[in-house]
Design a protein around this motif. Sequence first.
Motif, PDB file in Angstrom:
ATOM      1  N   SER A  26       0.854  -1.192   0.000  1.00  0.00           N
ATOM      2  CA  SER A  26       0.000   0.000   0.000  1.00  0.00           C
ATOM      3  C   SER A  26       0.881   1.231   0.000  1.00  0.00           C
ATOM      4  O   SER A  26       2.115   1.149   0.054  1.00  0.00           O
ATOM      5  N   ASP A  27       0.248   2.393  -0.077  1.00  0.00           N
ATOM      6  CA  ASP A  27       0.949   3.689   0.021  1.00  0.00           C
ATOM      7  C   ASP A  27       2.113   3.758  -0.975  1.00  0.00           C
ATOM      8  O   ASP A  27       1.923   3.482  -2.146  1.00  0.00           O
ATOM      9  N   ASN A  28       3.319   4.099  -0.512  1.00  0.00           N
ATOM     10  CA  ASN A  28       4.462   4.323  -1.409  1.00  0.00           C
ATOM     11  C   ASN A  28       4.854   3.055  -2.158  1.00  0.00           C
ATOM     12  O   ASN A  28       5.248   3.109  -3.330  1.00  0.00           O
ATOM     13  N   GLU A  29       4.763   1.920  -1.480  1.00  0.00           N
ATOM     14  CA  GLU A  29       5.115   0.662  -2.150  1.00  0.00           C
ATOM     15  C   GLU A  29       4.119   0.341  -3.266  1.00  0.00           C
ATOM     16  O   GLU A  29       4.494  -0.209  -4.310  1.00  0.00           O
ATOM     17  N   LEU A  30       2.855   0.687  -3.041  1.00  0.00           N
ATOM     18  CA  LEU A  30       1.843   0.486  -4.084  1.00  0.00           C
ATOM     19  C   LEU A  30       2.127   1.388  -5.277  1.00  0.00           C
ATOM     20  O   LEU A  30       1.996   0.974  -6.434  1.00  0.00           O
ATOM     21  N   THR A  31       2.510   2.620  -5.005  1.00  0.00           N
ATOM     22  CA  THR A  31       2.856   3.559  -6.089  1.00  0.00           C
ATOM     23  C   THR A  31       4.038   3.037  -6.893  1.00  0.00           C
ATOM     24  O   THR A  31       4.061   3.130  -8.132  1.00  0.00           O
ATOM     25  N   ALA A  32       5.028   2.471  -6.203  1.00  0.00           N
ATOM     26  CA  ALA A  32       6.191   1.911  -6.898  1.00  0.00           C
ATOM     27  C   ALA A  32       5.778   0.734  -7.773  1.00  0.00           C
ATOM     28  O   ALA A  32       6.263   0.583  -8.909  1.00  0.00           O
ATOM     29  N   ALA A  33       4.873  -0.097  -7.270  1.00  0.00           N
ATOM     30  CA  ALA A  33       4.384  -1.229  -8.065  1.00  0.00           C
ATOM     31  C   ALA A  33       3.631  -0.731  -9.292  1.00  0.00           C
ATOM     32  O   ALA A  33       3.734  -1.303 -10.383  1.00  0.00           O
ATOM     33  N   ASN A  38      -1.414  -6.739  -4.715  1.00  0.00           N
ATOM     34  CA  ASN A  38      -0.182  -7.528  -4.762  1.00  0.00           C
ATOM     35  C   ASN A  38       0.909  -6.789  -5.522  1.00  0.00           C
ATOM     36  O   ASN A  38       0.659  -6.108  -6.526  1.00  0.00           O
ATOM     37  N   ARG A  39       2.135  -6.927  -5.029  1.00  0.00           N
ATOM     38  CA  ARG A  39       3.279  -6.229  -5.624  1.00  0.00           C
ATOM     39  C   ARG A  39       3.621  -6.807  -6.996  1.00  0.00           C
ATOM     40  O   ARG A  39       3.857  -6.076  -7.944  1.00  0.00           O
ATOM     41  N   ASP A  40       3.651  -8.147  -7.089  1.00  0.00           N
ATOM     42  CA  ASP A  40       4.107  -8.801  -8.319  1.00  0.00           C
ATOM     43  C   ASP A  40       3.455 -10.169  -8.441  1.00  0.00           C
ATOM     44  O   ASP A  40       2.519 -10.505  -7.701  1.00  0.00           O
ATOM     45  N   GLN A  59      -1.202 -19.574  -6.813  1.00  0.00           N
ATOM     46  CA  GLN A  59      -0.610 -18.314  -7.289  1.00  0.00           C
ATOM     47  C   GLN A  59      -1.726 -17.393  -7.728  1.00  0.00           C
ATOM     48  O   GLN A  59      -2.683 -17.815  -8.382  1.00  0.00           O
ATOM     49  N   ILE A  60      -1.648 -16.125  -7.347  1.00  0.00           N
ATOM     50  CA  ILE A  60      -2.676 -15.142  -7.657  1.00  0.00           C
ATOM     51  C   ILE A  60      -2.101 -14.098  -8.613  1.00  0.00           C
ATOM     52  O   ILE A  60      -1.102 -13.440  -8.299  1.00  0.00           O
ATOM     53  N   ASP A  61      -2.746 -13.945  -9.772  1.00  0.00           N
ATOM     54  CA  ASP A  61      -2.270 -12.956 -10.754  1.00  0.00           C
ATOM     55  C   ASP A  61      -2.517 -11.538 -10.267  1.00  0.00           C
ATOM     56  O   ASP A  61      -1.624 -10.687 -10.327  1.00  0.00           O
ATOM     57  N   VAL A  62      -3.738 -11.258  -9.835  1.00  0.00           N
ATOM     58  CA  VAL A  62      -4.095  -9.913  -9.376  1.00  0.00           C
ATOM     59  C   VAL A  62      -4.927 -10.041  -8.099  1.00  0.00           C
ATOM     60  O   VAL A  62      -5.894 -10.816  -8.057  1.00  0.00           O
ATOM     61  N   PHE A  63      -4.543  -9.266  -7.080  1.00  0.00           N
ATOM     62  CA  PHE A  63      -5.276  -9.237  -5.824  1.00  0.00           C
ATOM     63  C   PHE A  63      -5.457  -7.783  -5.415  1.00  0.00           C
ATOM     64  O   PHE A  63      -4.493  -7.007  -5.415  1.00  0.00           O
ATOM     65  N   ALA A  64      -6.699  -7.400  -5.088  1.00  0.00           N
ATOM     66  CA  ALA A  64      -6.980  -6.031  -4.650  1.00  0.00           C
ATOM     67  C   ALA A  64      -7.983  -6.086  -3.515  1.00  0.00           C
ATOM     68  O   ALA A  64      -8.946  -6.860  -3.564  1.00  0.00           O
ATOM     69  N   VAL A  65      -7.773  -5.260  -2.487  1.00  0.00           N
ATOM     70  CA  VAL A  65      -8.649  -5.296  -1.327  1.00  0.00           C
ATOM     71  C   VAL A  65      -8.849  -3.889  -0.774  1.00  0.00           C
ATOM     72  O   VAL A  65      -7.943  -3.044  -0.860  1.00  0.00           O
ATOM     73  N   ASP A  66     -10.057  -3.634  -0.269  1.00  0.00           N
ATOM     74  CA  ASP A  66     -10.320  -2.406   0.467  1.00  0.00           C
ATOM     75  C   ASP A  66     -11.133  -2.774   1.702  1.00  0.00           C
ATOM     76  O   ASP A  66     -11.150  -3.944   2.103  1.00  0.00           O
ATOM     77  N   ASP A  67     -11.806  -1.832   2.294  1.00  0.00           N
ATOM     78  CA  ASP A  67     -12.516  -2.105   3.550  1.00  0.00           C
ATOM     79  C   ASP A  67     -13.724  -3.010   3.363  1.00  0.00           C
ATOM     80  O   ASP A  67     -14.189  -3.629   4.324  1.00  0.00           O
ATOM     81  N   GLU A  68     -14.251  -3.092   2.147  1.00  0.00           N
ATOM     82  CA  GLU A  68     -15.499  -3.836   1.933  1.00  0.00           C
ATOM     83  C   GLU A  68     -15.346  -5.052   1.034  1.00  0.00           C
ATOM     84  O   GLU A  68     -16.086  -6.022   1.173  1.00  0.00           O
ATOM     85  N   THR A  69     -14.413  -5.010   0.085  1.00  0.00           N
ATOM     86  CA  THR A  69     -14.338  -6.060  -0.930  1.00  0.00           C
ATOM     87  C   THR A  69     -12.905  -6.513  -1.178  1.00  0.00           C
ATOM     88  O   THR A  69     -11.951  -5.751  -1.005  1.00  0.00           O
ATOM     89  N   ALA A  70     -12.795  -7.754  -1.638  1.00  0.00           N
ATOM     90  CA  ALA A  70     -11.514  -8.291  -2.109  1.00  0.00           C
ATOM     91  C   ALA A  70     -11.745  -8.890  -3.494  1.00  0.00           C
ATOM     92  O   ALA A  70     -12.717  -9.627  -3.707  1.00  0.00           O
ATOM     93  N   ILE A  71     -10.869  -8.574  -4.425  1.00  0.00           N
ATOM     94  CA  ILE A  71     -10.988  -9.047  -5.805  1.00  0.00           C
ATOM     95  C   ILE A  71      -9.773  -9.902  -6.129  1.00  0.00           C
ATOM     96  O   ILE A  71      -8.632  -9.479  -5.935  1.00  0.00           O
TER      97      ILE A  71
END
Length: 773
Positions: free
Chosen positions: A12-19, A86-88, A105-117
Amino acid sequence: MSDKEFWENIVSDNELTAAYRARNKDYVYQRQRADALLSLQNDGWEYVSTYKDERFIRVQKQKPLGERFVNKVWLMLYGMGYSKMNRDDKFVISYSKANPDLTQQIDVFAVDDETAIIVECKTAEKASKKDFKTEIDAYKGNIGEIIKAVRKQYGKKLKTKFIWATHNIVLGEQDKTRLEDAGFEYFDEETVEYYIGLTKHLGVTARYQFLGRLFRGRNIDEMPSTVPAIKGKMGGHVYYSFSIEPERLLKIGYVLHRSDANRGMMPTYHRIIKKSRLKAIREFVDGGGYFPNSIIVSIDAPKRKGLQFDLKYSETDSDTQIGVLHLPKRYSSAYIIDGQHRLYGYSDSEYARTNTIPVVAFENLSKKEQIDLFMEINENQKAVPKNLRNTLDADRLWVSDDYSERRKALRLKIAQELGETLGSPLYDRVLIGENATTDTRCITMEAIDKGLREGNFFTDFDGTTASKVGLLDNADGDNEYARNLVVPFLMEFFGYVSKELKQEWDLGKEAQGILSINTGVYALLHVSSDIVQYVNDQGIANPRTLNAKALTEQCRPFLEVIVDFYRNISPELRNEIKRQYGDKGSTNHWRYLQKAIHDHFNDFNPSGLSNWWADNSKEYNGVSRAMLSEISYRVKSIAADTLLEIKGPQWRANGLPGKLVIKLSTKVAQANVANRSNGDLPIDTWDLVTMDECAAIAISGSNWTDGFKEVYTRPEFLGKRSKKDQSVKWINDMVKYQNKLDKPGASITRSEFEYISSIVQWLSPGFELGSSE
């Protein structure tokens, strides 16, 4: 590996921006020695630039397709505002408590306060069919444990959704069913592109649409569901009028944009949301502005019970009631019919939770009713574009009481299927909804509709009665029989043409492309019907009993002629076809294909072909051009002689209309300037007079009655009453034919030739017609 180690890949945050920065590049870059360039190029690297130290160069290599597609999906979710991802590609989730080393192995993972994709991505270099039974079944067995692991990490109330995303893969119906059974949402590349485009327009607000699709019908926890409302009846429908905070409506609302991504969620009638308009509305709202007009929605309510409405007050002699309305606490339960920009303008606004907006909500409007209401509202504000109207009619008329309207819906639906089905020769070539025109996406649904309508595939109806049964249809009102015969056949027919004429097909409308454009597709559709008609009439085969491949094989000899026609077309005929548009261009293109087939198979002679060829063979062009030249000379000579007779020696000054004198003077002056610079003799005013100007001179002032009536009235009309401008119409007709012959591909018809002949024989009885070109 421990749970903690698994989840360290989520940033998240700066590491997410770098990704994001890493994934937002389609190329990898390296600094290499300049003397290694040839070896690097052999390995697929491309030269970019040279460093200040010229011993070194910067090179790039495109990432593999699979990696690029995974990144595209990742960036789509990042653009929607997911704060943890996920970073990579090294991110895995354990699906076994007993053995944590068993991971998915997960290609794409995204999560917030309500949902995970969670997204699984599959790609192919070229469009092809693939079977994923093994992979889907294996993943399905792990899903339950994966969900438990995600909720353990991020909370038990977290909603989780799995997506199976593909690029260049034609997914079979069995695999689609397997995915649905396993709990996956299927995204093809069109769906991914839709949400990427929506994110560019809406930013993080696109997540409302995205979640509305993924969690359609799922409950939204902790959302207040009641609003004070007025209940009434309008147009035979129950409706509710109320005010609601935009944030609440955004959560349950859904806008069905007309795009390939939503074609399974009919009716899809909205134009895509415009980012510029959205920004302007948001600024207006944040500046204290408001919209007094209501947003129109259709709410999905229980079929029998309807929406819960707690009555508080009503008048005995009125249908109007006041009470408390219970809105459904479900995603995608309120379809926005009108007001999408006003609603989405509140997203990310400080007033999304505090302001209220007026809403008129109907219950359970049908597809047709939603589309009709949308079109009625928008026709009174901004005209619905023709392509969008055709797209809507494919849904709106599908179950019409008039069977001819049903067949119109079928033709338009076929146009959509040809343009939207991955693997179709016309995939992404058809303008559907409000898709943008490109050099290759340039074929309108109207052109396909016209080509199918004017052929013989479908049954003609008078109301619900069949007046003529189609070649690939029956007398029933249901569209599916004909759809199941026509679509596969056209896929095969166009597939043959596009494969054999790939270079021509790929041109689209650019340069001198004449095949995969409106007139070309119309011509192919219409001639395919002619060919199938011939196959049927000659007793070669019954088209209804053959599958698509077998029917196409029966058409193959004629298809080979069509291919040869395009391969050997002359530059002159190509230019003629390219320059002709609309009905005339479509008809001529089609007739040229018919003529090419007729030249190889003499008994292939569809109705109207012989007459068309007689009028379009250019047989009469040469002699007509010679006759028109003689007519022009005689019209001017007669005019000069008549003016001299009725106006005397000063006829040039006294016999010409004032405006014409000014016009001719200017033209003469300009011409003589050029002549002097070239050393040529000056020209006379009369040299520049045209035939149509002679007609204008004849009916100017008293010229007509003084002498022109006798010389310019055709013999068969002498002594008959007629207006003078009608009496000289033949002159303007001759001018029209002169102009026609100046256009590429023009052909004087037999009737036009006979008309011109009658004029020249009247004006110059001794003129010899000679021979034609």
